[in-house]
Design an enzyme around this catalytic site. Structure first.
Site, PDB file in Angstrom:
ATOM      1  N   HIS A 180      -6.256   1.012   5.745  1.00 28.44           N
ATOM      2  CA  HIS A 180      -6.554   0.234   6.959  1.00 28.44           C
ATOM      3  C   HIS A 180      -7.911   0.578   7.573  1.00 28.44           C
ATOM      4  CE1 HIS A 180      -2.436  -0.836   6.589  1.00 28.44           C
ATOM      5  NE2 HIS A 180      -1.923   0.249   7.126  1.00 28.44           N
TER       6      HIS A 180
ATOM      7  N   LYS B 109       0.851  -1.191   0.000  1.00 30.52           N
ATOM      8  CA  LYS B 109       0.000   0.000   0.000  1.00 30.52           C
ATOM      9  C   LYS B 109       0.887   1.241   0.000  1.00 30.52           C
ATOM     10  CE  LYS B 109       0.320   1.725   4.382  1.00 30.52           C
ATOM     11  NZ  LYS B 109      -0.027   2.197   5.652  1.00 30.52           N
TER      12      LYS B 109
ATOM     13  N   LYS C 276      -0.475  10.857  14.822  1.00 25.70           N
ATOM     14  CA  LYS C 276       0.842  10.519  15.376  1.00 25.70           C
ATOM     15  C   LYS C 276       1.180  11.462  16.526  1.00 25.70           C
ATOM     16  CE  LYS C 276       3.256   8.384  11.500  1.00 25.70           C
ATOM     17  NZ  LYS C 276       3.372   7.107  12.211  1.00 25.70           N
TER      18      LYS C 276
ATOM     19  N   LYS D 219      -4.571  -8.954  11.366  1.00 26.59           N
ATOM     20  CA  LYS D 219      -4.623  -8.757  12.820  1.00 26.59           C
ATOM     21  C   LYS D 219      -5.744  -9.606  13.419  1.00 26.59           C
ATOM     22  CE  LYS D 219      -2.811  -4.058  13.024  1.00 26.59           C
ATOM     23  NZ  LYS D 219      -1.706  -4.243  13.943  1.00 26.59           N
TER      24      LYS D 219
HETATM   25  P1  NDP Z   1      12.034   2.548   1.503  1.00 29.52           P
HETATM   26  O1  NDP Z   1      12.207   3.859   0.858  1.00 29.52           O
HETATM   27  O2  NDP Z   1      12.603   2.307   2.858  1.00 29.52           O
HETATM   28  O3  NDP Z   1      12.644   1.393   0.562  1.00 29.52           O
HETATM   29  C1  NDP Z   1      12.421   1.317  -0.795  1.00 29.52           C
HETATM   30  C2  NDP Z   1      13.305   0.226  -1.386  1.00 29.52           C
HETATM   31  O4  NDP Z   1      13.069   0.202  -2.768  1.00 29.52           O
HETATM   32  C3  NDP Z   1      14.787   0.355  -1.196  1.00 29.52           C
HETATM   33  O5  NDP Z   1      15.329  -0.942  -1.026  1.00 29.52           O
HETATM   34  C4  NDP Z   1      15.280   0.943  -2.520  1.00 29.52           C
HETATM   35  O6  NDP Z   1      16.640   0.599  -2.664  1.00 29.52           O
HETATM   36  C5  NDP Z   1      14.333   0.217  -3.443  1.00 29.52           C
HETATM   37  N1  NDP Z   1      14.090   0.848  -4.725  1.00 29.52           N
HETATM   38  C6  NDP Z   1      13.691   2.116  -4.976  1.00 29.52           C
HETATM   39  N2  NDP Z   1      13.534   2.280  -6.304  1.00 29.52           N
HETATM   40  C7  NDP Z   1      13.827   1.088  -6.871  1.00 29.52           C
HETATM   41  C8  NDP Z   1      13.862   0.623  -8.193  1.00 29.52           C
HETATM   42  N3  NDP Z   1      13.560   1.405  -9.235  1.00 29.52           N
HETATM   43  N4  NDP Z   1      14.207  -0.671  -8.390  1.00 29.52           N
HETATM   44  C9  NDP Z   1      14.524  -1.498  -7.367  1.00 29.52           C
HETATM   45  N5  NDP Z   1      14.523  -1.101  -6.109  1.00 29.52           N
HETATM   46  C10 NDP Z   1      14.182   0.168  -5.879  1.00 29.52           C
HETATM   47  O7  NDP Z   1      10.464   2.256   1.498  1.00 29.52           O
HETATM   48  P2  NDP Z   1       9.627   1.373   2.531  1.00 29.52           P
HETATM   49  O8  NDP Z   1      10.270   0.064   2.692  1.00 29.52           O
HETATM   50  O9  NDP Z   1       9.305   2.146   3.748  1.00 29.52           O
HETATM   51  O10 NDP Z   1       8.260   1.214   1.742  1.00 29.52           O
HETATM   52  C11 NDP Z   1       8.132   0.338   0.635  1.00 29.52           C
HETATM   53  C12 NDP Z   1       6.656   0.217   0.301  1.00 29.52           C
HETATM   54  O11 NDP Z   1       5.980  -0.346   1.411  1.00 29.52           O
HETATM   55  C13 NDP Z   1       6.006   1.576   0.050  1.00 29.52           C
HETATM   56  O12 NDP Z   1       5.055   1.406  -0.960  1.00 29.52           O
HETATM   57  C14 NDP Z   1       5.300   1.884   1.360  1.00 29.52           C
HETATM   58  O13 NDP Z   1       4.154   2.659   1.144  1.00 29.52           O
HETATM   59  C15 NDP Z   1       4.913   0.483   1.829  1.00 29.52           C
HETATM   60  N6  NDP Z   1       4.741   0.373   3.263  1.00 29.52           N
HETATM   61  C16 NDP Z   1       5.768   0.665   4.112  1.00 29.52           C
HETATM   62  C17 NDP Z   1       5.613   0.507   5.481  1.00 29.52           C
HETATM   63  C18 NDP Z   1       6.736   0.772   6.435  1.00 29.52           C
HETATM   64  O14 NDP Z   1       6.502   0.717   7.653  1.00 29.52           O
HETATM   65  N7  NDP Z   1       7.937   1.057   5.962  1.00 29.52           N
HETATM   66  C19 NDP Z   1       4.311   0.048   6.054  1.00 29.52           C
HETATM   67  C20 NDP Z   1       3.337  -0.262   5.071  1.00 29.52           C
HETATM   68  C21 NDP Z   1       3.552  -0.101   3.731  1.00 29.52           C
HETATM   69  P3  NDP Z   1      17.571   1.216  -3.811  1.00 29.52           P
HETATM   70  O15 NDP Z   1      17.450   2.705  -3.654  1.00 29.52           O
HETATM   71  O16 NDP Z   1      18.915   0.655  -3.553  1.00 29.52           O
HETATM   72  O17 NDP Z   1      16.994   0.716  -5.071  1.00 29.52           O
END
Ligand code: NDP
Length: 460
Positions: free
Chosen positions: A227, A135, A327, A169
């Site tokens: 959610h 999401k 928050k 959950k």
């Molecule tokens: P981050 O910014 O922490 O991580 C994103 C990841 O994607 C990194 O590993 C980055 O590494 C990689 N990335 C970015 N662009 C590319 C690309 N073109 N190709 C391959 N890899 C890529 O994001 P989050 O982990 O926080 O969030 C990810 C998703 O999960 C989002 O959609 C967010 O909305 C969702 N989400 C996140 C939550 C959380 O608590 N973090 C909770 C619920 C949902 P690199 O730059 O090396 O490519």
């Protein structure tokens, strides 16, 4: 056939905090298929050894309840390949080594979903591939529709899992059990007996270093669009004939369709938008949201959102459903409160009893029913009594529960494409009104109850 779980976004916060810990829990509970392995990808220069070090550190932090040997065994399942998820050649290379039993998990920034799905389609997905998308799914109703069209070029809907980990959950699943396995609730589960429903997700947590995602989303998109609307759908849906994914998701979709459109005037009257300023939460100083690293104050991102909706159908017409999240608030309060109407007549006492309330707490998982009984020693006075039950240890974390269903190919705990579109339809007028400045962004100090305009809803 060995199952390969390819994570696009392997170094992300979500992967380290939720996804790999979920894999570790499923390994321990024996729910991983034979030969299961994880191939993580990201654009950065890395390799399997370095990635495994990162995974070990994340599991220690976020799956600390597992024994060290259980975490180590999970680390062994993982390898790394550098790849750009938006580059068809990179994606084709990763898929070529993945085999035919494939799960592709998009844990990417939302803006990369479209290009990544196109790249997957161009690479050609083996029959039976499951695609998991985090999401928020899209940025608007139109965008969600476009993404759905893209996804359906590559895979049938049943193979697409739009994650909403709230559906994993225990208390949320209990909504279905509680509502439909108890004879006493259904006859009063309607507008004649229920006065209001509040869905509250108040957090003491502040931004916690997540500006890169959160500042672009805000509370409304981060929580309400997915959610909290899912909770509303489960609370308000008609009884499904079976717990087949089609029956359940059809019933949720009916509710989302019935949520009344908020016109500009309604957005002004029925929504509250807030942002925390510097303050103190649980004795620790919290800087103002706009001072947090990575935040662009010019965006006007809200950290508090409250939206009052109505479900315009025979069962619910006129009953307010208030969805609220924020928050850096004074207390963690995560619950659904169903408030019943007052009794029509009280024969023996002037005292007005508190209305009955059913509370479903989401962590610690608990259900409580407030009843009115006679006061001690004085049969003509009244007091509140609460019947409550602790739902116990959920066993698996919510993410692991959702992932377990993905592994067996059951989309029941995932959002269907039309649900995602409908959820955007509901929040889009609010977003538009807020962006146009029709609802003021109200400051409230961290550690407070949020903007005064929000009121207190049903008190705890
Ligand atoms: P981050 O910014 O922490 O991580 C994103 C990841 O994607 C990194 O590993 C980055 O590494 C990689 N990335 C970015 N662009 C590319 C690309 N073109 N190709 C391959 N890899 C890529 O994001 P989050 O982990 O926080 O969030 C990810 C998703 O999960 C989002 O959609 C967010 O909305 C969702 N989400 C996140 C939550 C959380 O608590 N973090 C909770 C619920 C949902 P690199 O730059 O090396 O490519």
């Amino acid at each position: 056939m060995a199952c390969t779980f390819v994570i696009f976004g392997g170094y992300g916060d979500l992967t380290g905090r939720f996804l790999l810990p979920a894999v570790a829990h499923l390994r321990r509970s024996g729910d991983l298929p034979d030969g299961f392995r994880v191939v993580a990808t990201a654009r950065r220069d890395s390799d399997t050894d370095r990635y495994r070090e990162w995974v070990a550190e994340r599991l220690e932090r976020h799956a600390g309840d597992l024994e060290p040997n259980e975490r180590a065994a999970t680390v062994e399942l993982v390898s790394f390949e550098p790849a750009d998820a938006a580059d068809p050649d990179d994606v084709a290379r990763v898929l070529a080594g993945a085999g035919d039993d494939l799960i592709a998990y998009l844990a990417l920034p939302p803006a990369v979903y479209g290009p990544a799905i196109e790249a997957l389609e161009r690479a050609g997905l083996p029959a039976g591939t499951r695609l998991v998308v985090e999401k928020p799914f899209g940025e608007s109703e139109d965008h969600a529709r476009e993404l759905n069209a893209l996804v359906h070029r590559a895979l049938p809907e049943e193979a697409v899992f739009r994650v909403d980990h709230f559906l994993g959950k225990q208390t949320v699943q209990n909504l279905v059990g509680l509502r439909f396995a108890n004879r006493i609730l259904e006859p009063v589960w309607n507008r004649d007996h229920i006065e209001a429903v509040d869905v509250v997700w108040d957090e003491t947590l502040a931004l916690e270093g997540r500006a890169s995602y959160y500042d672009g989303a805000g509370a409304l998109v981060d929580m309400v669009q997915n959610h909290l609307l899912q909770l509303l759908a489960l609370l308000a849906m008609e009884p499904p004939a079976t717990l087949d994914e089609r029956d359940l998701r059809d019933r949720k979709y009916d509710v989302l369709r019935a949520v009344a459109h908020l016109d500009a005037g309604e957005v002004e009257r029925s929504t509250v938008r807030g942002r925390y300023t510097a303050g103190e939460v649980d004795g620790r100083a919290v800087p103002a949201y706009v001072e947090e690293e990575g935040v662009d104050p010019g965006r006007g991102t809200e950290t508090f959102a409250q939206v009052r909706l109505t479900v315009e159908n025979w069962r619910w017409a006129g009953v307010p459903f208030t969805l609220r999240t924020g928050k850096a608030l004074a207390a963690d309060r995560r619950e659904v409160v169903v408030r019943f109407r007052p009794v029509p007549h009280l024969a023996f006492c002037d005292q007005q009893p508190h209305p009955n309330e059913l509370r479903l707490q989401l962590g610690p998982d608990r259900v409580a029913l407030r009843l009115t009984v006679n006061g001690p020693g004085d049969p003509f006075s009244l007091r509140d009594a609460e019947l409550d039950t602790d739902l116990g240890d959920p066993g698996l974390p919510a993410y692991a529960t959702v992932l377990r269903e993905v592994l067996v190919g059951n989309p029941i705990l995932s959002i269907r494409g039309d649900e995602a579109e409908e959820s955007w339809r509901i929040v889009e007028p609010v977003l538009a009104g807020w962006r146009a400045g029709r609802v003021p962004l109200q400051d409230a100090p961290a550690g407070s109850a949020g903007p005064a305009a929000a009121g207190s809803l049903s008190g705890p």
